[in-house]
Design an enzyme around this catalytic site. Sequence first.
Site, short mmCIF file in Angstrom:
data_model
loop_
_atom_site.label_atom_id
_atom_site.label_comp_id
_atom_site.label_asym_id
_atom_site.label_seq_id
_atom_site.Cartn_x
_atom_site.Cartn_y
_atom_site.Cartn_z
N ASP A 46 28.90 -28.32 33.05
CA ASP A 46 30.33 -28.21 33.41
C ASP A 46 30.66 -28.94 34.71
O ASP A 46 31.70 -29.58 34.82
CB ASP A 46 30.73 -26.74 33.53
CG ASP A 46 30.92 -26.08 32.17
OD1 ASP A 46 31.20 -26.80 31.19
OD2 ASP A 46 30.78 -24.85 32.10
N LYS A 72 26.96 -17.12 27.95
CA LYS A 72 26.43 -18.08 28.93
C LYS A 72 25.42 -17.47 29.90
O LYS A 72 24.46 -18.11 30.29
CB LYS A 72 27.57 -18.72 29.71
CG LYS A 72 28.39 -19.70 28.88
CD LYS A 72 29.45 -20.37 29.74
CE LYS A 72 30.19 -21.44 28.95
NZ LYS A 72 30.97 -22.32 29.83
#
Length: 280
Positions: A102, A66
């Site tokens: 997210d 990420k």
Amino acid sequence: MTRKACVIGWPISHSRSPIIHGYWLKRYGIEGSYVRIPVKPEELPAFFSGLTGQGFAGCNVTLPHKEAAFRAVRTADAATSRLGVVNTVFARDDELWGTSTDGEGFLASLTAGHPGWRARDQTVVILGAGGATRALVGALIDAGAARLLIANRTRARTEELKRDFGPKVEPRDWTEAAEILRHADLLINTTSLGMTGQPPLAVDLDNLPKTALVTDIVYTPLETDLLKRAKARGNAIVPGLGMLLHQAVRGFDLWFGTRPEVTEELYDLIARDIDPGYRR
Ligand code: ATR
């Protein structure tokens, strides 16, 4: 034209994203595919260079990529710049862009799981300050939360959140966790405690107002011990699985051009994949 997307990670075999996106492709009658691709850290630059050439509209990015993905692509929005991680990559105008979904997935899951819930002016108690916490902190602050009391075993990580996100973040010691629950409108577990195979989250809930909403980012098991205990004393709860489903929405829209719905059918499909004995 067949559109393609994928999820990359190392390892990647556990990812449930292909089931989620596969469900939507079928539901909306879209000719497309979504597959898992194992990518080693040293292969990441070459993978991104070849992504569109192989016909991919983009990909999801999971552990451990990420942060490296954030550095490798153009950042699509200011909220993502502040996070320093991306979980969704998409091609536009011959370039790769990255964003993090997210935070919005977390907020959407709470609103869907507890209709009428709003972050505005709320006091939030967060347990844990690991990688997953940053997106939640950013989203809650952007949505107008008043105070974020964050207790973590390693104090330095909460201090770092305060430095990055400002004075609404109030670092607390892990030993204060049970005590600060008295302030909570919303309680979130972002630690790995309570996950299948991990130690339990042994925080006493006696101080938690009965009106507080309780959620957990852990979704294996579907209902963690924290959620069970909260429910038993009368608190409303939202299980962590919703966040996994809702964070997938914008990626699907970016790659396949349809904003998909998180249906009860999809929830049940993934819940049964996690726990074959699951019943709504
Ligand atoms: P990430 O990769 O997201 O950073 P992590 O390092 O596994 O994940 O941390 C997840 C969270 O669970 C952290 O807040 C971690 O606390 P530390 O920052 O002190 O490591 C927390 N956590 C994990 N095990 C714990 C334990 N036994 N007691 C208290 N907190 C714990």
